[in-house]
Design a protein around this motif. Structure first.
Motif, mmCIF file in Angstrom:
data_model
loop_
_atom_site.group_PDB
_atom_site.id
_atom_site.type_symbol
_atom_site.label_atom_id
_atom_site.label_comp_id
_atom_site.label_asym_id
_atom_site.label_seq_id
_atom_site.Cartn_x
_atom_site.Cartn_y
_atom_site.Cartn_z
ATOM 1 N N UNK A 168 25.891 7.800 -10.754
ATOM 2 C CA UNK A 168 25.657 7.515 -9.439
ATOM 3 C C UNK A 168 25.541 5.974 -8.882
ATOM 4 N N UNK A 169 24.972 5.297 -9.889
ATOM 5 C CA UNK A 169 25.117 3.609 -9.762
ATOM 6 C C UNK A 169 26.289 3.128 -9.810
ATOM 7 N N UNK A 170 27.202 3.573 -10.579
ATOM 8 C CA UNK A 170 28.511 3.389 -10.756
ATOM 9 C C UNK A 170 29.377 3.665 -9.435
ATOM 10 N N UNK A 171 29.127 4.738 -8.962
ATOM 11 C CA UNK A 171 29.722 5.395 -7.724
ATOM 12 C C UNK A 171 29.342 4.591 -6.752
ATOM 13 N N UNK A 172 28.171 4.056 -6.289
ATOM 14 C CA UNK A 172 27.741 3.183 -5.437
ATOM 15 C C UNK A 172 28.489 1.804 -5.422
ATOM 16 N N UNK A 173 28.849 1.272 -6.925
ATOM 17 C CA UNK A 173 29.356 0.160 -6.872
ATOM 18 C C UNK A 173 31.084 0.124 -6.491
ATOM 19 N N UNK A 174 31.624 1.325 -6.608
ATOM 20 C CA UNK A 174 32.665 1.363 -6.259
ATOM 21 C C UNK A 174 32.706 1.463 -4.591
ATOM 22 N N UNK A 175 31.731 2.353 -4.176
ATOM 23 C CA UNK A 175 31.752 2.438 -2.868
ATOM 24 C C UNK A 175 31.338 1.148 -2.089
ATOM 25 N N UNK A 176 30.679 0.253 -2.556
ATOM 26 C CA UNK A 176 30.576 -1.011 -2.084
ATOM 27 C C UNK A 176 32.147 -1.935 -2.017
ATOM 28 N N UNK A 177 32.870 -1.566 -2.678
ATOM 29 C CA UNK A 177 34.428 -1.826 -2.580
ATOM 30 C C UNK A 177 35.060 -1.160 -1.439
ATOM 31 N N UNK A 178 34.478 -0.361 -0.863
ATOM 32 C CA UNK A 178 35.122 0.374 0.415
ATOM 33 C C UNK A 178 35.874 1.690 -0.007
ATOM 34 N N UNK A 179 35.620 2.173 -1.112
ATOM 35 C CA UNK A 179 36.057 3.554 -1.499
ATOM 36 C C UNK A 179 35.208 4.457 -1.170
ATOM 37 N N UNK A 180 35.959 5.736 -0.634
ATOM 38 C CA UNK A 180 35.388 7.156 -0.444
ATOM 39 C C UNK A 180 35.401 7.904 -1.855
ATOM 40 N N UNK A 181 34.076 7.995 -2.299
ATOM 41 C CA UNK A 181 34.116 8.344 -3.702
ATOM 42 C C UNK A 181 33.661 9.927 -3.741
ATOM 43 N N UNK A 182 34.256 10.626 -4.463
ATOM 44 C CA UNK A 182 34.040 12.049 -5.047
ATOM 45 C C UNK A 182 34.231 11.993 -6.346
ATOM 46 N N UNK A 183 33.020 12.709 -7.232
ATOM 47 C CA UNK A 183 33.103 12.695 -8.785
ATOM 48 C C UNK A 183 33.172 13.995 -9.123
ATOM 49 N N UNK B 202 18.945 -5.126 -2.982
ATOM 50 C CA UNK B 202 20.280 -4.594 -3.477
ATOM 51 C C UNK B 202 20.158 -3.701 -4.566
ATOM 52 N N UNK B 203 21.473 -3.255 -4.753
ATOM 53 C CA UNK B 203 21.463 -1.980 -5.783
ATOM 54 C C UNK B 203 21.269 -2.401 -7.280
ATOM 55 N N UNK B 204 21.619 -3.795 -7.518
ATOM 56 C CA UNK B 204 21.549 -4.349 -8.628
ATOM 57 C C UNK B 204 20.123 -4.635 -9.233
ATOM 58 N N UNK B 205 19.234 -5.111 -8.146
ATOM 59 C CA UNK B 205 17.964 -5.192 -8.434
ATOM 60 C C UNK B 205 17.345 -3.879 -8.498
ATOM 61 N N UNK B 206 17.331 -2.807 -7.559
ATOM 62 C CA UNK B 206 16.726 -1.627 -7.503
ATOM 63 C C UNK B 206 16.904 -1.216 -8.979
ATOM 64 N N UNK B 207 18.317 -1.134 -9.544
ATOM 65 C CA UNK B 207 18.458 -0.595 -10.851
ATOM 66 C C UNK B 207 17.644 -1.544 -12.220
ATOM 67 N N UNK B 208 17.706 -2.786 -12.228
ATOM 68 C CA UNK B 208 17.231 -3.539 -12.957
ATOM 69 C C UNK B 208 15.633 -3.889 -13.179
ATOM 70 N N UNK B 209 15.278 -3.900 -11.696
ATOM 71 C CA UNK B 209 13.624 -4.108 -11.506
ATOM 72 C C UNK B 209 12.892 -2.945 -11.371
ATOM 73 N N UNK B 210 13.628 -1.897 -10.985
ATOM 74 C CA UNK B 210 12.617 -0.838 -10.385
ATOM 75 C C UNK B 210 13.025 0.357 -11.157
#
Length: 265
Positions: free
Chosen positions: A189-204, A120-128
């Motif tokens: 980009x990590x924050x963008x992916x958190x928003x995407x996990x909530x179902x949004x189409x993200x443009x930044x 999962x994304x949180x693990x990728x960030x924190x442990x990789x």
């Protein structure tokens, strides 16, 4: 009266657990865990028991268990993990650092791709990502720039490709994400992916210095949500503009944690 057990499609399971479909498939194919049922056309169907197992696995991963050790734990029926099976960082960190030291881009990309499929994304960030970044800071300066430059480029490309894939299945509408960070921010980009996990189409939009013009901009009418990201505190005058934007958007304003802590939402 017999009641048939409810079955869930892989996308439903992803929404319920936060584990992406690509990760669920990787767990099944590579590690032979979480074996769903199949429809006549081959589509995966998961039971409530599968979902509970996924949540157990999530808990183990958060405690530092490697995905490769999960099957044995499931089969043993343990309720808690032993300290010796956990680690502060993924084993793949060493593999990544070795590949970067040799400037072996294809190997480094392969390691990153594997991690992004299996965790999962949180693990990728924190442990990789974070442990690899910290380790690269200890490399001799003459080598550090090359190795970190390769690492950052690969991570940015991978996170961007994941976001592109998530945008294709977004269900909640468009979200405009505006960032005060400089170009090429992994944190953005990590924050963008958190928003995407909530179902949004993200443009930044990156490297923005002033968001005041956004408050009354017509583009807001085209977006179902707006988010402001900053890794460091914006200037006080910008916080006032952000507060005005938050007031105008109401519940459709989705600030990053730092921004939320600095304004009255």
């Amino acid at each position: 009266m017999h009641c048939e057990e409810k079955l869930y499609a892989i996308r439903e399971v992803s929404e319920l657990t936060g584990i992406k479909p690509v990760t669920l498939r990787a767990w099944q194919r590579r590690y032979n865990i979480i074996q769903p049922e199949r429809t006549e056309k081959g589509h995966r169907l998961y039971t409530e028991q599968h979902i509970e197992q996924i949540k157990v696995i999530q808990g183990w991963l958060e405690k530092g268990v490697a995905i490769g050790k999960v099957k044995a734990l499931l089969e043993s029926g343990v309720d808690s993990v032993e300290s010796e099976v956990s680690s502060e960082h993924l084993d793949e960190v060493e593999q990544m650092l070795a590949a970067l030291a040799m400037l072996n881009k294809s190997k480094a990309d392969s390691v990153l791709g594997q991690v992004c499929k299996e965790y999962p994304l949180d693990i990728i960030n924190a442990r990789f990502i974070q442990p690899a970044t910290d380790a690269l800071k200890q490399v001799k300066r003459s080598q550090q720039s090359l190795q970190y430059g390769m690492f950052q480029s690969l991570v940015l490309d991978k996170l961007s490709s994941i976001l592109e894939a998530e945008n294709k299945v977004a269900r909640r509408g468009k979200c405009l994400l505006v960032s005060y960070d400089s170009l090429g921010s992994i944190e953005l980009r990590l924050w963008a992916l958190k928003l995407a996990d909530n179902g949004y189409n993200i443009s930044f939009i990156e490297a923005v210095e002033d968001v005041s013009a956004l408050v009354d901009h017509p583009t807001l009418a085209k977006h179902q949500a707006v988010s402001i990201f900053a890794a460091q505190a914006p200037a006080q005058v910008q916080l006032k503009s952000i507060s005005k934007l938050a007031e105008k958007m109401g519940e459709a304003f989705l600030p990053s944690p730092l921004v939320e802590s600095l304004i009255q939402v």
